[in-house]
Design a protein around this motif. Structure first.
Motif, PDB file in Angstrom:
ATOM      1  N   LYS A 262      -7.479   7.846  -4.175  1.00  0.00           N
ATOM      2  CA  LYS A 262      -8.479   7.738  -5.239  1.00  0.00           C
ATOM      3  C   LYS A 262      -9.232   9.050  -5.477  1.00  0.00           C
ATOM      4  O   LYS A 262      -9.472   9.445  -6.614  1.00  0.00           O
ATOM      5  CB  LYS A 262      -9.476   6.636  -4.869  1.00  0.00           C
TER       6      LYS A 262
ATOM      7  N   PHE B  27       0.838  -1.194   0.000  1.00  0.00           N
ATOM      8  CA  PHE B  27       0.000   0.000   0.000  1.00  0.00           C
ATOM      9  C   PHE B  27       0.875   1.247   0.000  1.00  0.00           C
ATOM     10  O   PHE B  27       1.860   1.341   0.734  1.00  0.00           O
ATOM     11  CB  PHE B  27      -0.907   0.017   1.239  1.00  0.00           C
TER      12      PHE B  27
ATOM     13  N   GLN C 199       0.088   6.846  -4.050  1.00  0.00           N
ATOM     14  CA  GLN C 199      -0.319   6.169  -5.279  1.00  0.00           C
ATOM     15  C   GLN C 199      -1.728   5.594  -5.197  1.00  0.00           C
ATOM     16  O   GLN C 199      -2.414   5.463  -6.205  1.00  0.00           O
ATOM     17  CB  GLN C 199       0.674   5.066  -5.614  1.00  0.00           C
ATOM     18  N   HIS C 200      -2.172   5.238  -3.978  1.00  0.00           N
ATOM     19  CA  HIS C 200      -3.491   4.638  -3.816  1.00  0.00           C
ATOM     20  C   HIS C 200      -4.570   5.647  -3.445  1.00  0.00           C
ATOM     21  O   HIS C 200      -5.690   5.270  -3.134  1.00  0.00           O
ATOM     22  CB  HIS C 200      -3.434   3.519  -2.764  1.00  0.00           C
TER      23      HIS C 200
ATOM     24  N   PHE D 172      -9.443   5.944  -0.724  1.00  0.00           N
ATOM     25  CA  PHE D 172      -8.288   5.208  -1.206  1.00  0.00           C
ATOM     26  C   PHE D 172      -8.726   3.982  -1.974  1.00  0.00           C
ATOM     27  O   PHE D 172      -9.786   3.383  -1.700  1.00  0.00           O
ATOM     28  CB  PHE D 172      -7.399   4.774  -0.029  1.00  0.00           C
ATOM     29  N   LYS D 173      -7.905   3.580  -2.952  1.00  0.00           N
ATOM     30  CA  LYS D 173      -8.137   2.330  -3.687  1.00  0.00           C
ATOM     31  C   LYS D 173      -7.845   1.167  -2.763  1.00  0.00           C
ATOM     32  O   LYS D 173      -7.030   1.266  -1.844  1.00  0.00           O
ATOM     33  CB  LYS D 173      -7.224   2.258  -4.910  1.00  0.00           C
ATOM     34  N   GLU D 174      -8.491   0.058  -3.018  1.00  0.00           N
ATOM     35  CA  GLU D 174      -8.220  -1.142  -2.232  1.00  0.00           C
ATOM     36  C   GLU D 174      -6.789  -1.584  -2.451  1.00  0.00           C
ATOM     37  O   GLU D 174      -6.249  -1.496  -3.543  1.00  0.00           O
ATOM     38  CB  GLU D 174      -9.167  -2.289  -2.648  1.00  0.00           C
ATOM     39  N   ASN D 175      -6.139  -2.039  -1.366  1.00  0.00           N
ATOM     40  CA  ASN D 175      -4.742  -2.481  -1.487  1.00  0.00           C
ATOM     41  C   ASN D 175      -4.636  -3.956  -1.197  1.00  0.00           C
ATOM     42  O   ASN D 175      -5.574  -4.585  -0.727  1.00  0.00           O
ATOM     43  CB  ASN D 175      -3.872  -1.666  -0.516  1.00  0.00           C
TER      44      ASN D 175
END
Length: 262
Positions: free
Chosen positions: A112, A105, A109-110, A259-262
């Motif tokens: 969203k 994670f 970058q994650h 946040f995007k799922e990690n």
């Protein structure tokens, strides 16, 4: 032998009025500085490092910000850590939630989606207690033309006129998902003016001063110093009229992070 690294996502909120922004700076009081100082106190046997999802400017607040905590050993109990962390943080910073994340994670970058809100009022001098929360424009503003102008920023545009950081590799083509001005229902207090307003603006990320310069252009529009057509031209890279007004930091707050799922 290298120690295993453990990573945690911590969501926080803070009042930024007495701080020189998020990022640690020499001889300045910052949010990051206070968080690191508190972490060293509550985790004296751990080497700690933090990375933020975004670095807010001086006087900018957050209802929901986040940082990634890197430590050499696991926390024994997340709930107890959060209690101890909050107990030792200054009263204008509060940790909301903590959860462990994988080493893959990356909080930057994650990321969203981010929503910033800019709170403001106009026409009369506010109660002094409003200063940390509301930008106060003494002049009269045409709020209807400002609402029309806010919608112009939605979509993909060249935002090179709306940043102070003109670096060679900067990507100025950015997409704003939502940009609206509406009555402020986010914060209230008995010393607030009867009516105040909120610019809600959402995107995957923002350049330095981008939101404050968008708000600055809308204030100039409301004063009659800019036209909607000039704002439209500024978003095509043909900004003959320079956008130079940076709205005060104290009206701005980071409201939501996804946040995007990690």
């Amino acid at each position: 032998m290298q120690k295993e690294r453990f990573c945690y996502l911590i969501r926080v909120q803070y009042l930024g009025f007495r701080y020189s922004g998020w990022q640690k700076q020499p001889n300045q009081k910052t949010i990051e500085q206070m968080i690191l100082k508190t972490l060293r106190f509550v985790l004296p046997d751990n080497k700690t490092k933090v990375l933020a999802a975004g670095r807010t400017d001086a006087k900018v607040s957050a209802l929901e910000a986040a940082f990634e905590l890197f430590i050499d050993g696991p926390l024994a109990d997340n709930r107890l850590f959060l209690e101890e962390f909050n107990k030792n943080l200054p009263p204008d910073i509060r940790a909301l939630h903590i959860n462990e994340v994988s080493q893959e994670f990356n909080i930057i970058q994650h990321s969203k989606r981010k929503e910033y809100v800019y709170l403001f009022s106009f026409g009369i001098k506010n109660h002094p207690f409003c200063a940390p929360f509301l930008a106060n424009i003494i002049e009269s503003l045409d709020i209807q033309i400002m609402k029309e102008g806010a919608r112009v920023f939605e979509g993909e545009h060249d935002f090179s006129a709306y940043t102070s950081r003109m670096q060679e590799n900067s990507k100025f083509l950015r997409k704003i998902e939502r940009c609206v001005i509406q009555n402020n229902t986010l914060l209230s207090a008995n010393f607030f003016p009867e009516t105040s307003y909120a610019l809600h603006i959402t995107a995957t990320g923002f350049m330095r001063y981008q939101v404050r310069m968008i708000m600055g252009a809308l204030i100039e529009l409301g004063k009659g110093k800019l036209t909607v057509q000039e704002i439209e031209a500024s978003l095509k890279g043909s900004h003959v009229t320079p956008m130079t007004y940076v709205a005060p930091g104290s009206g701005l707050l980071l409201n939501k992070l996804e946040f995007k799922e990690n």
